[in-house]
Design an enzyme around this catalytic site. Structure first.
Site, PDB file in Angstrom:
ATOM      1  N   PRO A 128      -3.421  24.108  -0.606  1.00 39.80           N
ATOM      2  CA  PRO A 128      -4.835  24.492  -0.588  1.00 39.80           C
ATOM      3  C   PRO A 128      -5.503  24.332  -1.955  1.00 39.80           C
ATOM      4  CG  PRO A 128      -3.543  26.053   0.669  1.00 39.80           C
ATOM      5  CD  PRO A 128      -2.561  25.103   0.061  1.00 39.80           C
ATOM      6  N   THR A 158       0.528  15.723   7.972  1.00 40.76           N
ATOM      7  CA  THR A 158       0.530  14.875   9.165  1.00 40.76           C
ATOM      8  C   THR A 158       1.831  15.070   9.948  1.00 40.76           C
ATOM      9  OG1 THR A 158      -0.870  13.266   8.066  1.00 40.76           O
ATOM     10  CG2 THR A 158       0.330  12.489  10.000  1.00 40.76           C
ATOM     11  N   HIS A 277     -30.695 -12.940  15.071  1.00 40.94           N
ATOM     12  CA  HIS A 277     -31.547 -12.440  13.974  1.00 40.94           C
ATOM     13  C   HIS A 277     -30.751 -12.420  12.673  1.00 40.94           C
ATOM     14  CE1 HIS A 277     -34.550 -11.387  16.892  1.00 40.94           C
ATOM     15  NE2 HIS A 277     -33.762 -10.511  17.489  1.00 40.94           N
ATOM     16  N   ARG A 310       6.336  -3.472  -9.957  1.00 38.84           N
ATOM     17  CA  ARG A 310       5.462  -2.300  -9.937  1.00 38.84           C
ATOM     18  C   ARG A 310       4.072  -2.757  -9.493  1.00 38.84           C
ATOM     19  NH1 ARG A 310       2.505   1.486 -13.182  1.00 38.84           N
ATOM     20  NH2 ARG A 310       2.380   0.207 -15.056  1.00 38.84           N
ATOM     21  N   THR A 312       1.292  -0.473  -9.027  1.00 38.35           N
ATOM     22  CA  THR A 312       0.399   0.695  -9.069  1.00 38.35           C
ATOM     23  C   THR A 312      -1.071   0.297  -8.986  1.00 38.35           C
ATOM     24  OG1 THR A 312       2.031   1.843 -10.403  1.00 38.35           O
ATOM     25  CG2 THR A 312      -0.185   2.761 -10.408  1.00 38.35           C
ATOM     26  N   GLN A 335     -24.808   0.682  13.058  1.00 34.58           N
ATOM     27  CA  GLN A 335     -26.173   0.164  12.848  1.00 34.58           C
ATOM     28  C   GLN A 335     -26.469  -1.003  13.802  1.00 34.58           C
ATOM     29  OE1 GLN A 335     -27.936   1.881  10.791  1.00 34.58           O
ATOM     30  NE2 GLN A 335     -29.838   0.707  10.877  1.00 34.58           N
ATOM     31  N   GLU A 362      -4.036  10.265   1.041  1.00 36.14           N
ATOM     32  CA  GLU A 362      -3.182   9.482   0.111  1.00 36.14           C
ATOM     33  C   GLU A 362      -3.953   9.066  -1.148  1.00 36.14           C
ATOM     34  OE1 GLU A 362      -0.038   6.971   1.294  1.00 36.14           O
ATOM     35  OE2 GLU A 362       0.022   7.851   3.304  1.00 36.14           O
ATOM     36  N   THR A 364      -7.962  10.102  -2.883  1.00 31.90           N
ATOM     37  CA  THR A 364      -9.359   9.766  -2.579  1.00 31.90           C
ATOM     38  C   THR A 364      -9.739   8.448  -3.257  1.00 31.90           C
ATOM     39  OG1 THR A 364     -10.153  10.906  -4.545  1.00 31.90           O
ATOM     40  CG2 THR A 364      -9.980  12.236  -2.537  1.00 31.90           C
TER      41      THR A 364
HETATM   42  N1  COS Z   1       4.765   5.421 -11.157  1.00 30.94           N
HETATM   43  C1  COS Z   1       5.641   6.015 -12.003  1.00 30.94           C
HETATM   44  N2  COS Z   1       5.277   7.023 -12.856  1.00 30.94           N
HETATM   45  C2  COS Z   1       3.981   7.425 -12.828  1.00 30.94           C
HETATM   46  C3  COS Z   1       3.022   6.847 -11.961  1.00 30.94           C
HETATM   47  C4  COS Z   1       3.454   5.796 -11.106  1.00 30.94           C
HETATM   48  N3  COS Z   1       2.607   5.204 -10.277  1.00 30.94           N
HETATM   49  N4  COS Z   1       1.835   7.449 -12.164  1.00 30.94           N
HETATM   50  C5  COS Z   1       2.019   8.371 -13.117  1.00 30.94           C
HETATM   51  N5  COS Z   1       3.314   8.359 -13.523  1.00 30.94           N
HETATM   52  C6  COS Z   1       3.940   9.180 -14.573  1.00 30.94           C
HETATM   53  C7  COS Z   1       3.247   8.985 -15.911  1.00 30.94           C
HETATM   54  O1  COS Z   1       3.821   7.905 -16.611  1.00 30.94           O
HETATM   55  C8  COS Z   1       3.500  10.305 -16.579  1.00 30.94           C
HETATM   56  O2  COS Z   1       4.837  10.282 -17.075  1.00 30.94           O
HETATM   57  P1  COS Z   1       5.360  11.217 -18.302  1.00 30.94           P
HETATM   58  O3  COS Z   1       5.673  12.546 -17.714  1.00 30.94           O
HETATM   59  O4  COS Z   1       6.606  10.514 -18.749  1.00 30.94           O
HETATM   60  O5  COS Z   1       4.263  11.277 -19.307  1.00 30.94           O
HETATM   61  C9  COS Z   1       3.432  11.303 -15.442  1.00 30.94           C
HETATM   62  O6  COS Z   1       3.709  10.554 -14.244  1.00 30.94           O
HETATM   63  C10 COS Z   1       2.103  11.986 -15.310  1.00 30.94           C
HETATM   64  O7  COS Z   1       1.103  11.011 -15.135  1.00 30.94           O
HETATM   65  P2  COS Z   1      -0.443  11.341 -15.339  1.00 30.94           P
HETATM   66  O8  COS Z   1      -0.642  11.948 -16.693  1.00 30.94           O
HETATM   67  O9  COS Z   1      -1.199  10.096 -15.008  1.00 30.94           O
HETATM   68  O10 COS Z   1      -0.678  12.487 -14.255  1.00 30.94           O
HETATM   69  P3  COS Z   1      -1.980  13.259 -13.781  1.00 30.94           P
HETATM   70  O11 COS Z   1      -1.641  14.692 -13.589  1.00 30.94           O
HETATM   71  O12 COS Z   1      -3.148  12.948 -14.640  1.00 30.94           O
HETATM   72  O13 COS Z   1      -2.217  12.707 -12.303  1.00 30.94           O
HETATM   73  C11 COS Z   1      -3.103  11.253 -10.639  1.00 30.94           C
HETATM   74  C12 COS Z   1      -2.431  11.387 -12.002  1.00 30.94           C
HETATM   75  C13 COS Z   1      -4.458  11.950 -10.570  1.00 30.94           C
HETATM   76  C14 COS Z   1      -3.303   9.769 -10.426  1.00 30.94           C
HETATM   77  C15 COS Z   1      -2.156  11.806  -9.551  1.00 30.94           C
HETATM   78  O14 COS Z   1      -2.058  13.208  -9.631  1.00 30.94           O
HETATM   79  C16 COS Z   1      -2.579  11.432  -8.141  1.00 30.94           C
HETATM   80  O15 COS Z   1      -2.272  10.338  -7.655  1.00 30.94           O
HETATM   81  N6  COS Z   1      -3.268  12.364  -7.440  1.00 30.94           N
HETATM   82  C17 COS Z   1      -3.607  12.136  -6.059  1.00 30.94           C
HETATM   83  C18 COS Z   1      -2.543  12.688  -5.183  1.00 30.94           C
HETATM   84  C19 COS Z   1      -2.697  12.225  -3.780  1.00 30.94           C
HETATM   85  O16 COS Z   1      -2.783  11.034  -3.512  1.00 30.94           O
HETATM   86  N7  COS Z   1      -2.717  13.171  -2.852  1.00 30.94           N
HETATM   87  C20 COS Z   1      -2.887  12.832  -1.474  1.00 30.94           C
HETATM   88  C21 COS Z   1      -1.914  13.569  -0.645  1.00 30.94           C
HETATM   89  S1  COS Z   1      -0.437  12.778  -0.449  1.00 30.94           S
HETATM   90  S2  COS Z   1      -0.534  12.233   1.418  1.00 30.94           S
END
Ligand code: COS
Length: 388
Positions: A128, A158, A277, A310, A312, A335, A362, A364
């Site tokens: 939450p 889910t 159109h 990778r 990402t 529309q 997954e 926003t």
């Molecule tokens: N692969 C591997 N490592 C990763 C990574 C990736 N894709 N993304 C981040 N990391 C690592 C970073 O390198 C960092 O490592 P260190 O601990 O060694 O420094 C660590 O993870 C933290 O990364 P970051 O500082 O970017 O974390 P944040 O807390 O700022 O969060 C976001 C990053 C916002 C991108 C992340 O929290 C996120 O994806 N949030 C959305 C979550 C989501 O999708 N929820 C939906 C529900 S799941 S169905």
């Protein structure tokens, strides 16, 4: 070499998934949406055909599809109904952390459980007060001898109400922020309660529940990977599953585009089909482009994974573009239908409601932009494939 030509096997897989979507999903999709019907019968048939657990390697009883093949299947199923496709695909999200970091014993037991018979698993990350900000989670896992004891609530899960086991993220060190999160396999027992089934705007056939763990004890070897490495496992999981969500968004957009195109050829205004159109033609053209680019971005992000690289940024490009495109295309489809588009007797209002979740779950669309901005401005040096 850049080449997205599908092999004969991949074309046959696409045809099989399309056939399933057309014959089993489409005929009931609007009725299940209206009533919020749990599509158990369809899930069981999908399991029989090997359309569930697609990424599970053959050694654990799965079909061992590549990420590209998974994306192909997901687009077709979502073309049928993205709510039902989400339910079919949820085992893939729950099992991905095991693929990233799970022990051989856990993989054999829990992946095998899902392929031996029809069973479901759910991915429990969101809470939450911890949505985009994963590190803000409050669920805890405390080590007691050869066990961990888990306490806390996870929301928007889910298939949560029907799952036999859960992949759960919990704090093992409350003071350590993202470096204090661990990931576990948690079998369902009497201490796991399903508190709430959400009444959703779209994807109404999928089950979305709040799950609470009340002093839930699990063996210590149910830790996935190492203690306090769960955040990275979550991020690496999402890198692997966002292409699938992008594929589902492409499926919704394609369905909306097809409905709008057909309708524009039938609907007559000012003495000609509205497709004559230019105002409508340009909307149809924009829809076609968005579907096409969504698919290319999705396949690109999937193929990188198949190459062990990778992905990402490409995964976030695909997820954010395809999700936003699905919302735009579905809105434009409404529309094109004009006033009829707003009426539930016509198919596109469901697609507009379904498309909205693509921009939310997954990660926003804003989180995808955050990832893209960070990867662009401050690229992380991580070996390929990324490791935990
Ligand atoms: N692969 C591997 N490592 C990763 C990574 C990736 N894709 N993304 C981040 N990391 C690592 C970073 O390198 C960092 O490592 P260190 O601990 O060694 O420094 C660590 O993870 C933290 O990364 P970051 O500082 O970017 O974390 P944040 O807390 O700022 O969060 C976001 C990053 C916002 C991108 C992340 O929290 C996120 O994806 N949030 C959305 C979550 C989501 O999708 N929820 C939906 C529900 S799941 S169905």
């Amino acid at each position: 070499m850049v080449d997205f030509t599908l092999t004969d096997e991949q074309k046959a897989l696409r045809e099989m998934a399309h056939d399933f979507a057309e014959k089993e999903i489409r005929p009931v999709a609007w009725e299940y949406d209206r009533d919020g019907t749990w599509p158990e019968e369809i899930l069981r048939k999908a399991w029989e055909l090997g359309l569930m657990n697609g990424h599970t390697p053959e050694e654990y009883g799965g079909p061992g599809l590549t990420y590209l093949e998974g994306a192909i299947v997901e687009e077709e199923l979502s073309w049928g109904c993205s709510g039902i496709a989400t339910s079919i695909g949820a085992n893939g999200l729950a099992t991905a952390p095991l693929g990233v970091a799970g022990s051989e014993e856990l993989k054999r037991k829990y992946l095998g459980m899902l392929t031996e018979e029809y069973k479901l698993a759910s991915f429990c990350l969101t809470e939450p007060d911890a949505g985009s900000d994963v590190s803000g989670m409050r669920t805890t896992a405390v080590r007691k001898g050869d066990k961990y004891v888990i306490n806390g609530s996870k929301c928007f899960i889910t298939n949560g109400g029907y799952a036999d086991w859960y992949t759960v993220y919990a704090k093992t060190d409350k003071e350590a922020g993202h470096r204090g999160i661990s990931c576990f396999v948690v079998p369902r027992d009497d201490t796991v309660t399903v508190d709430k089934k959400e009444d959703k705007m779209g994807q109404r056939a999928s089950n979305t529940a709040t799950i609470t763990f009340n002093e839930t004890e699990i063996p210590a070897d149910h830790l996935i990977g190492e203690e306090n490495k769960g955040f990275k496992i979550a991020m690496m999981t999402l890198d692997r599953t966002r292409p699938g969500v992008a594929a589902m968004a492409t499926g919704i957009a394609r369905a909306a585009f097809e409905f709008a195109t057909e309708y524009s050829k039938e609907r007559v205004q000012f003495g000609v089909p509205i497709a004559m159109h230019q105002a409508i033609q340009f909307m149809i053209a924009d829809m076609a482009t968005k579907v096409h680019i969504s698919r290319l971005a999705t396949w690109n992000s999937a193929v990188l994974l198949d190459q062990g690289r990778r992905n990402t940024i490409e995964s976030s490009h695909a997820k954010r573009f395809a999700a936003d495109a699905a919302m735009e295309v579905a809105t434009d489809a409404v529309q094109v239908y004009g006033g009829y588009g707003f009426i539930k007797d016509y198919p596109v209002e469901k697609l507009m409601r379904d498309a909205k979740i693509m921009q939310l779950y997954e990660g926003t669309s804003q989180i995808q932009r955050l990832v893209i901005a960070r990867e662009t401005l401050l690229p992380r040096r991580i070996e390929e494939p990324a490791t935990v």
